[in-house]
Design a protein around this motif. Structure first.
Motif, PDB file in Angstrom:
ATOM      1  N   HIS A 212      25.286   8.624  56.110  1.00  0.00           N
ATOM      2  CA  HIS A 212      26.522   8.432  55.362  1.00  0.00           C
ATOM      3  C   HIS A 212      27.443   9.631  55.550  1.00  0.00           C
ATOM      4  CE1 HIS A 212      24.903   4.977  53.218  1.00  0.00           C
ATOM      5  NE2 HIS A 212      23.780   5.674  53.055  1.00  0.00           N
ATOM      6  N   ALA A 213      28.749   9.344  55.624  1.00  0.00           N
ATOM      7  CA  ALA A 213      29.743  10.404  55.747  1.00  0.00           C
ATOM      8  C   ALA A 213      30.109  10.927  54.362  1.00  0.00           C
ATOM      9  CB  ALA A 213      30.996   9.875  56.438  1.00  0.00           C
ATOM     10  N   TYR A 214      30.314  12.239  54.281  1.00  0.00           N
ATOM     11  CA  TYR A 214      30.759  12.880  53.046  1.00  0.00           C
ATOM     12  C   TYR A 214      31.964  13.749  53.376  1.00  0.00           C
ATOM     13  CZ  TYR A 214      26.470  11.227  51.003  1.00  0.00           C
ATOM     14  OH  TYR A 214      25.470  10.409  50.547  1.00  0.00           O
ATOM     15  N   VAL A 215      33.012  13.638  52.559  1.00  0.00           N
ATOM     16  CA  VAL A 215      34.267  14.353  52.775  1.00  0.00           C
ATOM     17  C   VAL A 215      34.407  15.418  51.701  1.00  0.00           C
ATOM     18  CG1 VAL A 215      36.777  14.125  52.895  1.00  0.00           C
ATOM     19  CG2 VAL A 215      35.313  12.283  53.754  1.00  0.00           C
ATOM     20  N   LEU A 216      34.782  16.618  52.104  1.00  0.00           N
ATOM     21  CA  LEU A 216      34.981  17.708  51.150  1.00  0.00           C
ATOM     22  C   LEU A 216      36.335  17.543  50.473  1.00  0.00           C
ATOM     23  CD1 LEU A 216      34.021  20.343  49.892  1.00  0.00           C
ATOM     24  CD2 LEU A 216      35.076  21.545  51.808  1.00  0.00           C
ATOM     25  N   GLU A 217      36.297  17.352  49.166  1.00  0.00           N
ATOM     26  CA  GLU A 217      37.523  17.232  48.377  1.00  0.00           C
ATOM     27  C   GLU A 217      37.691  18.474  47.529  1.00  0.00           C
ATOM     28  OE1 GLU A 217      37.408  13.720  46.004  1.00  0.00           O
ATOM     29  OE2 GLU A 217      37.793  12.422  47.721  1.00  0.00           O
ATOM     30  N   PRO A 218      38.890  19.054  47.559  1.00  0.00           N
ATOM     31  CA  PRO A 218      39.123  20.194  46.667  1.00  0.00           C
ATOM     32  C   PRO A 218      39.198  19.673  45.238  1.00  0.00           C
ATOM     33  CG  PRO A 218      41.145  19.594  47.805  1.00  0.00           C
ATOM     34  CD  PRO A 218      40.056  18.708  48.341  1.00  0.00           C
ATOM     35  N   ALA A 219      38.365  20.200  44.371  1.00  0.00           N
ATOM     36  CA  ALA A 219      38.341  19.716  42.988  1.00  0.00           C
ATOM     37  C   ALA A 219      38.454  20.901  42.037  1.00  0.00           C
ATOM     38  CB  ALA A 219      37.062  18.931  42.726  1.00  0.00           C
ATOM     39  N   GLY A 220      39.567  21.584  42.102  1.00  0.00           N
ATOM     40  CA  GLY A 220      39.779  22.729  41.215  1.00  0.00           C
ATOM     41  C   GLY A 220      38.858  23.878  41.558  1.00  0.00           C
ATOM     42  N   VAL A 221      38.063  24.280  40.596  1.00  0.00           N
ATOM     43  CA  VAL A 221      37.190  25.443  40.751  1.00  0.00           C
ATOM     44  C   VAL A 221      36.014  25.158  41.686  1.00  0.00           C
ATOM     45  CG1 VAL A 221      35.692  27.044  39.504  1.00  0.00           C
ATOM     46  CG2 VAL A 221      37.798  26.233  38.448  1.00  0.00           C
ATOM     47  N   ARG A 222      35.465  23.940  41.599  1.00  0.00           N
ATOM     48  CA  ARG A 222      34.254  23.613  42.350  1.00  0.00           C
ATOM     49  C   ARG A 222      34.530  22.472  43.322  1.00  0.00           C
ATOM     50  NH1 ARG A 222      29.776  20.051  41.403  1.00  0.00           N
ATOM     51  NH2 ARG A 222      30.999  19.216  39.700  1.00  0.00           N
TER      52      ARG A 222
ATOM     53  N   ARG B 150      33.871  19.449  45.893  1.00  0.00           N
ATOM     54  CA  ARG B 150      32.791  18.470  45.878  1.00  0.00           C
ATOM     55  C   ARG B 150      32.812  17.641  47.157  1.00  0.00           C
ATOM     56  NH1 ARG B 150      35.339  14.257  41.469  1.00  0.00           N
ATOM     57  NH2 ARG B 150      37.174  13.771  42.697  1.00  0.00           N
ATOM     58  N   TRP B 151      31.646  17.153  47.534  1.00  0.00           N
ATOM     59  CA  TRP B 151      31.485  16.293  48.702  1.00  0.00           C
ATOM     60  C   TRP B 151      31.399  14.858  48.210  1.00  0.00           C
ATOM     61  CZ3 TRP B 151      31.893  18.079  53.567  1.00  0.00           C
ATOM     62  CH2 TRP B 151      31.821  19.459  53.743  1.00  0.00           C
ATOM     63  N   MET B 152      32.314  14.002  48.651  1.00  0.00           N
ATOM     64  CA  MET B 152      32.361  12.618  48.194  1.00  0.00           C
ATOM     65  C   MET B 152      31.988  11.675  49.334  1.00  0.00           C
ATOM     66  SD  MET B 152      33.141  12.803  45.020  1.00  0.00           S
ATOM     67  CE  MET B 152      33.336  11.057  44.720  1.00  0.00           C
ATOM     68  N   GLY B 153      31.184  10.686  49.000  1.00  0.00           N
ATOM     69  CA  GLY B 153      30.773   9.669  49.962  1.00  0.00           C
ATOM     70  C   GLY B 153      30.331   8.436  49.204  1.00  0.00           C
ATOM     71  N   VAL B 154      29.539   7.594  49.854  1.00  0.00           N
ATOM     72  CA  VAL B 154      29.013   6.395  49.207  1.00  0.00           C
ATOM     73  C   VAL B 154      27.510   6.326  49.427  1.00  0.00           C
ATOM     74  CG1 VAL B 154      31.152   5.064  49.348  1.00  0.00           C
ATOM     75  CG2 VAL B 154      29.519   4.958  51.217  1.00  0.00           C
ATOM     76  N   ASP B 155      26.806   5.682  48.490  1.00  0.00           N
ATOM     77  CA  ASP B 155      25.364   5.515  48.633  1.00  0.00           C
ATOM     78  C   ASP B 155      25.080   4.250  49.458  1.00  0.00           C
ATOM     79  OD1 ASP B 155      25.688   3.366  46.882  1.00  0.00           O
ATOM     80  OD2 ASP B 155      24.700   4.356  45.208  1.00  0.00           O
ATOM     81  N   ASP B 156      23.816   3.853  49.523  1.00  0.00           N
ATOM     82  CA  ASP B 156      23.426   2.688  50.322  1.00  0.00           C
ATOM     83  C   ASP B 156      24.022   1.381  49.818  1.00  0.00           C
ATOM     84  OD1 ASP B 156      21.909   4.163  52.108  1.00  0.00           O
ATOM     85  OD2 ASP B 156      20.087   3.988  50.914  1.00  0.00           O
ATOM     86  N   ARG B 157      24.467   1.364  48.572  1.00  0.00           N
ATOM     87  CA  ARG B 157      25.058   0.152  48.001  1.00  0.00           C
ATOM     88  C   ARG B 157      26.573   0.201  47.949  1.00  0.00           C
ATOM     89  NH1 ARG B 157      20.972  -1.604  43.166  1.00  0.00           N
ATOM     90  NH2 ARG B 157      19.131  -1.767  44.494  1.00  0.00           N
TER      91      ARG B 157
END
Length: 80
Positions: free
Chosen positions: A39-49, A51-58
């Motif tokens: 699965h692909a995960y994209v780095l999103e700037p989320a303020g202080v921390r 986060r890596w966003m992607g999707v699970d198997d579903r």
């Protein structure tokens, strides 16, 4: 342009240039993409921390931290 494959998995057949063990650093530039578990995960700037966003198997949204990706293993190219 560098097209070298980077992987953090411990594959006995991998060549020395394929392993990231020398630095093991996840990308820090927003919108960077890494792969984990097919699965692909994209780095999103989320303020202080960030986060890596992607999707699970579903197909459900999934948020991972950098530590989560390091534990799971990640690469810059799709490895299933």
């Amino acid at each position: 342009m560098n097209t070298e494959t980077v992987s953090t998995t411990s594959d006995p057949d991998a060549t020395a240039g394929d392993d990231v063990a020398c630095n093991g650093s996840l990308p820090t530039v927003p919108c960077s993409v890494v792969w984990s578990g097919g699965h692909a995960y994209v780095l999103e700037p989320a303020g202080v921390r960030p986060r890596w966003m992607g999707v699970d198997d579903r197909g459900r949204a999934e948020e991972l931290s950098g530590d989560d990706l390091r534990r799971r293993g990640w690469s810059r190219t799709c490895v299933r």
